[in-house]
Design a protein around this motif. Structure first.
Motif, mmCIF file in Angstrom:
data_model
loop_
_atom_site.group_PDB
_atom_site.id
_atom_site.type_symbol
_atom_site.label_atom_id
_atom_site.label_comp_id
_atom_site.label_asym_id
_atom_site.label_seq_id
_atom_site.Cartn_x
_atom_site.Cartn_y
_atom_site.Cartn_z
ATOM 1 N N LEU A 1 -1.546 16.449 -1.563
ATOM 2 C CA LEU A 1 -1.197 15.058 -1.969
ATOM 3 C C LEU A 1 -0.397 14.435 -1.020
ATOM 4 N N TRP A 2 0.854 15.217 -0.789
ATOM 5 C CA TRP A 2 1.788 14.693 0.441
ATOM 6 C C TRP A 2 1.276 14.268 1.763
ATOM 7 N N LEU A 3 0.086 15.159 2.047
ATOM 8 C CA LEU A 3 -0.516 14.936 3.330
ATOM 9 C C LEU A 3 -1.365 13.794 3.396
ATOM 10 N N SER A 4 -2.033 13.479 2.273
ATOM 11 C CA SER A 4 -3.156 12.170 2.347
ATOM 12 C C SER A 4 -1.909 11.104 2.292
ATOM 13 N N LEU A 5 -0.766 11.084 2.183
ATOM 14 C CA LEU A 5 0.045 9.782 2.242
ATOM 15 C C LEU A 5 0.711 9.462 3.876
ATOM 16 N N ALA A 6 0.412 10.560 4.651
ATOM 17 C CA ALA A 6 0.736 10.609 6.052
ATOM 18 C C ALA A 6 0.170 9.074 6.577
ATOM 19 N N PRO A 7 -1.249 9.242 6.579
ATOM 20 C CA PRO A 7 -1.786 7.779 7.115
ATOM 21 C C PRO A 7 -1.408 6.647 6.560
ATOM 22 N N VAL A 8 -1.109 6.696 5.171
ATOM 23 C CA VAL A 8 -0.591 5.439 4.549
ATOM 24 C C VAL A 8 0.904 5.025 5.277
ATOM 25 N N VAL A 9 1.559 5.905 5.414
ATOM 26 C CA VAL A 9 2.927 5.516 6.415
ATOM 27 C C VAL A 9 2.594 5.234 7.637
ATOM 28 N N LEU A 10 1.824 5.760 8.268
ATOM 29 C CA LEU A 10 1.349 5.616 9.774
ATOM 30 C C LEU A 10 0.726 4.490 9.864
ATOM 31 N N ALA A 34 0.923 -1.172 -0.165
ATOM 32 C CA ALA A 34 -0.003 -0.048 0.078
ATOM 33 C C ALA A 34 0.830 1.131 0.001
ATOM 34 N N LEU A 35 2.104 1.076 0.162
ATOM 35 C CA LEU A 35 3.085 2.274 0.336
ATOM 36 C C LEU A 35 3.533 2.842 -0.910
ATOM 37 N N GLU A 36 3.047 2.018 -2.113
ATOM 38 C CA GLU A 36 3.537 2.124 -3.336
ATOM 39 C C GLU A 36 3.336 3.699 -4.117
ATOM 40 N N PRO A 37 2.083 4.204 -3.712
ATOM 41 C CA PRO A 37 1.800 5.701 -3.716
ATOM 42 C C PRO A 37 2.984 6.564 -3.395
ATOM 43 N N PHE A 38 3.395 6.315 -2.210
ATOM 44 C CA PHE A 38 4.512 7.217 -1.521
ATOM 45 C C PHE A 38 5.728 7.206 -2.411
ATOM 46 N N PHE A 39 5.926 6.067 -2.916
ATOM 47 C CA PHE A 39 7.278 5.733 -3.853
ATOM 48 C C PHE A 39 7.005 6.617 -4.920
ATOM 49 N N ALA A 51 -6.661 5.521 -0.399
ATOM 50 C CA ALA A 51 -8.063 5.874 -1.116
ATOM 51 C C ALA A 51 -8.010 7.504 -1.161
ATOM 52 N N ALA A 52 -7.574 8.132 -0.103
ATOM 53 C CA ALA A 52 -7.532 9.514 -0.207
ATOM 54 C C ALA A 52 -6.730 10.242 -1.111
ATOM 55 N N TYR A 53 -5.325 9.444 -1.223
ATOM 56 C CA TYR A 53 -4.519 10.020 -2.057
ATOM 57 C C TYR A 53 -4.948 9.602 -3.447
ATOM 58 N N SER A 54 -5.503 8.555 -3.818
ATOM 59 C CA SER A 54 -6.014 8.248 -4.963
ATOM 60 C C SER A 54 -7.058 9.104 -5.583
ATOM 61 N N TYR A 55 -7.914 9.721 -4.557
ATOM 62 C CA TYR A 55 -8.954 10.593 -5.010
ATOM 63 C C TYR A 55 -8.450 12.086 -5.282
ATOM 64 N N THR A 112 -12.639 6.495 -11.198
ATOM 65 C CA THR A 112 -12.918 4.928 -11.023
ATOM 66 C C THR A 112 -11.705 4.300 -11.146
ATOM 67 N N HIS A 113 -10.627 4.449 -11.839
ATOM 68 C CA HIS A 113 -9.516 3.670 -11.595
ATOM 69 C C HIS A 113 -8.810 3.457 -10.443
ATOM 70 N N ALA A 114 -8.800 4.759 -9.680
ATOM 71 C CA ALA A 114 -8.282 4.949 -8.212
ATOM 72 C C ALA A 114 -9.089 4.209 -7.508
ATOM 73 N N VAL A 115 -10.271 4.332 -7.383
ATOM 74 C CA VAL A 115 -11.312 3.698 -6.390
ATOM 75 C C VAL A 115 -11.166 2.021 -6.893
ATOM 76 N N GLY A 116 -11.111 1.543 -7.666
ATOM 77 C CA GLY A 116 -11.040 0.267 -8.221
ATOM 78 C C GLY A 116 -9.729 -0.354 -7.739
#
Length: 400
Positions: A216-225, A194-199, A381-385, A341-345
C-alpha cells in the motif's frame, strides 16, 4: 434508515412478528425481541452498529427467540403483498440505478467546480463563498425536514459531542479547498488533493497505530512523484493555493479519523445535515473577521457592478445547491456499492473534474504537468484498488 431508540428494564415483554405462512420451501429464521443496553439495569440503546450481536445471537441468552416459519424463495416484495408481487425497477435493474447515481454524482460535481471557479473570477472571497455553500445546504436540509423527506432523526448531547470534531474538520477542509480553488486552477487543486490517500495512510499508521502493508505504501510513491512533477511546472502555481490544498488534505484526513469514532446508526442524509449545520456555525466567524470589512466596503458592490445583482445572487444560490447535492449524492451512491467500486468511482470522479475544468477554462498545462497529473491519478487508482482488496479480505476473514 431512521434510528430507532428503544428503552427497557429487566422485565421485558417480547413481541414476535407473525408472517403469513406461504406454501413454499421451509426456511428457519430467528426473530429477536426489542434490544436493551443492559439486561441487569436497563437503559437506552440505538438499534444498529452499536448493538453487540453476541447478546442476541447466543442461544443461551434470555433474549434469544427461535421460530420456524415458511418464506417464499424471493423475500423482496412489499409488506403485506403475496409472494407473487411485482419486483420494483430498482430491484430488477440495480446496475442501471447505480450507474445513474454515479452519473449524477459526477455531473453535479463537475458543474459545481465550474460554477465555483467562475464566481471566484469576479468575486474572490473564498471564506464567504464557503459560508454560502454550507448555508444553502442547511436551508435545503431544514426544508426537507419540514416536509418529512427525510424525517429528522433525533439527536442528543452524546451524539452532538461525537459530531462536533467531524464538523470542525469538515469546515476547515472545505474553506481551505475554496481558498485553493480561488488561487490556482481547478485542475491543479484536484491534483494536489490526490495526495489525500497518502495523508490517510500516514494517520492510520502513526496516529491510530494500524500497520499499513508495504504494498500500500509502495502504491503511494507514484502519487507523490506525480504531484511533485505537476507542481514544479504548473503555470498557475502559487504558495497560497498549494498550502491551502495541503491543509485541506490534512483536515479531511482528521475528519475521517473522527468519523470512525462517531459511528452512529443515523442515516447518511440526516448525518450530513447535522454536520453541515455545525460546520456552518464554525465557518461564519472567520468569514466575518477575515473578509467582512472588505465585503462591506467594496466586495459586494464590485461583484454586482460586474455581473448584476440577479446573476450574482443566482450564482451564489446554485453553487450552494450543487455543492450540497453532489456531496449528499456522493454519500448515497457510495453506500450502494462495494469497496472496490467505491475506490474506482472516486478516482474517475477526479479525472472527470480535472478533464472538464481544463476544457471549460482552457487552462494551459505543460507536458510535464500533464504527465505528472496522470502518474498521480494512476497511483491513486492503484492505492484504491489494493486497499479495497485488503478490506474485502478482512471482511471475508471475520466470519471464520
Amino acid at each position: 434508515m431512521e434510528s430507532r431508540v428503544l428503552s427497557g428494564t429487566t422485565n421485558i415483554s417480547t413481541s414476535l412478528i407473525h408472517l403469513k405462512r406461504p406454501t413454499t420451501r421451509e426456511t428457519t429464521v430467528s426473530f429477536l425481541p426489542k434490544p436493551i443496553r443492559n439486561v441487569s439495569d436497563g437503559g437506552n440503546l440505538i438499534w444498529g452498529r452499536q448493538l453487540s450481536p453476541n447478546l442476541l445471537l447466543n442461544e443461551k441468552s434470555p433474549l434469544f427467540v427461535k421460530r420456524e416459519i415458511s418464506l417464499p424463495p424471493v423475500f423482496a416484495t412489499a409488506e403485506g403483498s403475496d409472494s407473487g408481487g411485482e419486483v420494483g425497477f430498482a430491484e430488477k435493474y440495480p446496475a442501471l440505478v447505480t450507474g445513474f447515481f454515479f452519473f449524477m454524482w459526477y455531473f453535479l460535481n463537475v458543474i459545481f467546480n465550474i460554477l465555483n471557479k467562475k464566481i471566484y473570477n469576479y468575486f474572490p472571497y473564498p471564506y464567504f463563498v464557503s459560508v454560502v455553500h454550507l448555508g444553502v445546504g442547511v436551508v435545503y436540509c431544514l426544508a426537507s425536514w419540514t416536509v418529512g423527506l427525510p424525517k429528522r432523526a433525533p439527536i442528543d448531547s452524546n451524539i452532538l459531542k461525537l459530531l462536533i470534531p467531524v464538523a470542525v474538520c469538515h469546515a476547515l477542509g472545505h474553506v481551505t479547498s475554496n481558498i485553493s480553488f480561488s488561487a490556482v486552477a481547478v485542475s491543479f487543486t484536484h491534483t494536489i488533493k490526490a495526495l489525500e490517500p497518502f495523508f490517510n495512510a500516514g494517520a492510520s499508521q502513526f496516529i491510530l497505530g494500524q500497520p499499513i502493508p508495504f504494498t500500500l505504501w509502495l502504491s503511494l510513491a507514484p502519487v507523490v512523484l506525480g504531484v511533485s512533477m505537476a507542481s514544479l511546472t504548473e503555470l498557475s502555481f502559487n504558495w497560497t493555493g498549494f498550502i491551502s490544498a495541503m491543509i485541506s488534505n490534512i483536515s479531511f484526513t482528521y475528519r475521517s479519523l473522527y468519523s470512525k469514532k462517531a459511528m452512529t446508526d443515523m442515516d447518511s442524509t440526516n448525518l450530513y445535515a447535522y454536520i453541515s449545520i455545525i460546520a456552518l456555525i464554525v465557518c461564519i466567524p472567520p468569514a466575518l473577521i477575515v473578509e467582512g470589512p472588505q465585503l462591506m466596503k467594496f466586495g459586494f458592490s464590485d461583484a454586482i457592478a460586474k455581473v448584476g445583482l440577479n446573476k450574482f445572487l443566482l450564482d451564489l444560490f446554485w453553487v450552494g445547491m450543487f455543492y450540497h447535492l453532489y456531496n449528499q449524492l456522493a454519500t448515497n451512491t457510495l453506500e450502494r456499492v462495494a469497496p472496490l467500486t467505491h475506490a474506482v468511482g472516486n478516482v474517475l470522479k477526479r479525472v472527470f473534474v480535472i478533464g472538464f475544468s481544463i476544457l471549460i477554462f482552457g487552462n494551459k498545462i505543460s507536458l510535464q504537468t500533464g504527465i505528472g497529473t496522470s502518474i498521480a491519478i494512476a497511483g491513486v487508482a492503484a492505492y484504491s484498488y489494493i486497499k479495497a482488496q485488503l478490506e474485502e479480505e478482512k471482511r471475508k476473514a471475520k466470519p471464520a
